[in-house]
Design a protein around this motif. Structure first.
Motif, mmCIF file in Angstrom:
data_model
loop_
_atom_site.group_PDB
_atom_site.id
_atom_site.type_symbol
_atom_site.label_atom_id
_atom_site.label_comp_id
_atom_site.label_asym_id
_atom_site.label_seq_id
_atom_site.Cartn_x
_atom_site.Cartn_y
_atom_site.Cartn_z
ATOM 1 N N VAL A 3 0.940 10.630 9.316
ATOM 2 C CA VAL A 3 0.298 10.037 8.142
ATOM 3 C C VAL A 3 -1.179 9.740 8.426
ATOM 4 O O VAL A 3 -1.998 9.743 7.508
ATOM 5 C CB VAL A 3 1.050 8.750 7.720
ATOM 6 C CG1 VAL A 3 0.424 8.133 6.485
ATOM 7 C CG2 VAL A 3 2.520 9.053 7.459
ATOM 8 N N THR A 4 -1.484 9.484 9.678
ATOM 9 C CA THR A 4 -2.808 9.166 10.266
ATOM 10 C C THR A 4 -3.105 7.668 10.215
ATOM 11 O O THR A 4 -2.867 7.007 9.189
ATOM 12 C CB THR A 4 -3.984 9.919 9.615
ATOM 13 O OG1 THR A 4 -4.310 9.341 8.374
ATOM 14 C CG2 THR A 4 -3.719 11.407 9.518
ATOM 15 N N LEU A 45 -1.582 3.654 -13.929
ATOM 16 C CA LEU A 45 -0.403 4.150 -13.226
ATOM 17 C C LEU A 45 0.018 3.152 -12.160
ATOM 18 O O LEU A 45 -0.801 2.438 -11.599
ATOM 19 C CB LEU A 45 -0.706 5.501 -12.569
ATOM 20 C CG LEU A 45 -1.099 6.633 -13.516
ATOM 21 C CD1 LEU A 45 -1.433 7.879 -12.708
ATOM 22 C CD2 LEU A 45 0.031 6.929 -14.500
ATOM 23 N N SER A 46 1.291 3.112 -11.864
ATOM 24 C CA SER A 46 1.776 2.278 -10.759
ATOM 25 C C SER A 46 1.451 2.968 -9.451
ATOM 26 O O SER A 46 0.939 4.085 -9.433
ATOM 27 C CB SER A 46 3.285 2.052 -10.894
ATOM 28 O OG SER A 46 3.943 3.293 -10.845
ATOM 29 N N VAL A 47 1.795 2.314 -8.386
ATOM 30 C CA VAL A 47 1.508 2.872 -7.065
ATOM 31 C C VAL A 47 2.169 4.232 -6.913
ATOM 32 O O VAL A 47 3.347 4.398 -7.233
ATOM 33 C CB VAL A 47 2.023 1.924 -5.956
ATOM 34 C CG1 VAL A 47 1.826 2.564 -4.591
ATOM 35 C CG2 VAL A 47 1.285 0.600 -6.038
ATOM 36 N N ASP A 48 1.419 5.171 -6.451
ATOM 37 C CA ASP A 48 1.957 6.508 -6.214
ATOM 38 C C ASP A 48 3.112 6.419 -5.223
ATOM 39 O O ASP A 48 2.938 5.905 -4.122
ATOM 40 C CB ASP A 48 0.832 7.390 -5.643
ATOM 41 C CG ASP A 48 1.268 8.839 -5.482
ATOM 42 O OD1 ASP A 48 0.382 9.678 -5.246
ATOM 43 O OD2 ASP A 48 2.474 9.132 -5.565
ATOM 44 N N PRO A 49 4.304 6.901 -5.592
ATOM 45 C CA PRO A 49 5.468 6.770 -4.702
ATOM 46 C C PRO A 49 5.321 7.538 -3.389
ATOM 47 O O PRO A 49 6.084 7.330 -2.475
ATOM 48 C CB PRO A 49 6.625 7.317 -5.542
ATOM 49 C CG PRO A 49 5.972 8.205 -6.553
ATOM 50 C CD PRO A 49 4.651 7.568 -6.851
ATOM 51 N N PRO A 91 0.296 7.056 1.271
ATOM 52 C CA PRO A 91 0.498 6.982 2.730
ATOM 53 C C PRO A 91 1.361 5.817 3.185
ATOM 54 O O PRO A 91 2.214 5.971 4.065
ATOM 55 C CB PRO A 91 -0.930 6.863 3.257
ATOM 56 C CG PRO A 91 -1.776 7.515 2.223
ATOM 57 C CD PRO A 91 -1.121 7.195 0.918
ATOM 58 N N LEU A 92 1.136 4.635 2.608
ATOM 59 C CA LEU A 92 1.892 3.461 3.035
ATOM 60 C C LEU A 92 3.378 3.593 2.722
ATOM 61 O O LEU A 92 4.240 3.297 3.568
ATOM 62 C CB LEU A 92 1.325 2.203 2.359
ATOM 63 C CG LEU A 92 -0.100 1.816 2.766
ATOM 64 C CD1 LEU A 92 -0.618 0.705 1.859
ATOM 65 C CD2 LEU A 92 -0.141 1.366 4.223
ATOM 66 N N ALA A 96 6.416 3.899 5.397
ATOM 67 C CA ALA A 96 7.493 2.904 5.387
ATOM 68 C C ALA A 96 8.857 3.576 5.268
ATOM 69 O O ALA A 96 9.816 3.208 5.962
ATOM 70 C CB ALA A 96 7.289 1.916 4.242
ATOM 71 N N GLN A 97 8.953 4.556 4.381
ATOM 72 C CA GLN A 97 10.228 5.255 4.202
ATOM 73 C C GLN A 97 10.631 6.008 5.469
ATOM 74 O O GLN A 97 11.809 6.022 5.847
ATOM 75 C CB GLN A 97 10.122 6.214 3.015
ATOM 76 C CG GLN A 97 10.038 5.511 1.670
ATOM 77 C CD GLN A 97 9.781 6.473 0.514
ATOM 78 O OE1 GLN A 97 9.405 7.633 0.724
ATOM 79 N NE2 GLN A 97 9.992 5.994 -0.713
ATOM 80 N N SER A 98 9.662 6.617 6.127
ATOM 81 C CA SER A 98 9.952 7.371 7.350
ATOM 82 C C SER A 98 10.387 6.443 8.484
ATOM 83 O O SER A 98 11.346 6.741 9.212
ATOM 84 C CB SER A 98 8.708 8.160 7.787
ATOM 85 O OG SER A 98 8.340 9.112 6.807
#
Length: 262
Positions: free
Chosen positions: A32-33, A220-224, A227-228, A232-234
């Protein structure tokens, strides 16, 4: 509710599992960097912690005593071959007394088996017993009759040296494991915790900001897949996997832990 990184009890992991998890986390950060995650300072500390831990494991594997132990192992094997070879040769001695002594000693050696072909621990124990037998009457007199007293002593000395060096390395390894590795893990634990805290704080803050701006037309809401969220999901997928591994190895990760806590 935005997904934040879950907790995992790092302190309950063995060194191998812990090191593997940190490597997997490192891979995800680099994917993700650090810049995209805004954790460059935290990641520098995390990388330094990983390097220290890796160097500790390398130090444990590379011990100067290893060379000395290998030398003593070779020496005791040669000593055994020397004694065994002379005894076998004297079975054909034209002197009846020496021939008889050699046969008795040959039977004794054969009863112990071929020592150089055994594992180190078994060889150490059996060679110690054999040497004691050969240095105690009546076998000691037979060894002297064949002129092998000095050779048996040399074999015993080499075996004693091997045992002493092996024990010293084992004790040193225990000390290193309980001190150096513990300190290295504590440093890496802190760096990991700081990194996760920064990421989770950003995720929570973004979630609150979205709620405030929710009613603005066209927003728009936070892009699903920002990077964050991606990170987090990973990491949560990794944590789930490693908790399963811990359970399978007899460890547990129960308790009301805060994200990133030990």
């Amino acid at each position: 509710m935005a997904e934040i990184i879950n907790a995992i009890s790092l302190s309950k992991m063995n060194n191998a599992l812990y090191s593997q998890l940190m490597a997997d986390v490192d891979f995800q950060v680099q994917r993700v960097t650090p810049k995209a995650l805004k954790i460059k300072k935290c990641y520098t500390a995390f990388s330094a912690g990983r390097e220290r831990l890796d160097n500790t494991f390398v130090t444990q594997r590379k011990d100067n005593r290893t060379v000395d132990i290998a030398t003593e192992d070779s020496t005791r094997d040669r000593g055994y071959s020397c004694v065994s070879g002379h005894i076998s040769a004297d079975i054909f001695n034209l002197n009846p007394d020496k021939q008889s002594a050699a046969q008795i000693l040959r039977n004794k050696l054969d009863a112990y088996g071929y020592l150089p072909g055994m594992g180190n621990n078994e060889e150490s124990a059996k060679m110690d017993d054999l040497c004691k037998d050969l240095q105690t009457p009546p076998l000691a007199e037979l060894i002297e009759k064949l002129g092998l007293t000095a050779e048996v002593k040399a074999m015993k000395d080499a075996n004693d040296a091997f045992i002493a060096l092996s024990r010293e390395r084992t004790e040193s390894g225990k000390t290193l494991s309980t001190e150096e590795t513990k300190a290295a893990r504590a440093e890496l634990d802190g760096a990991y915790r700081d990194m996760i805290t920064v990421v989770n704080s950003q995720i929570s803050l973004n979630a609150l900001m979205d709620e405030e701006e929710e009613e603005r037309p066209g927003e728009l809401s936070v892009d699903p897949v920002d990077p964050l969220t991606d990170f987090a999901q990973s990491i949560n997928a990794l944590i789930k996997e490693y908790k399963t591994k811990m359970a399978q190895s007899g460890s547990s990760s129960s308790g009301s832990e805060r994200p990133g806590e030990l």
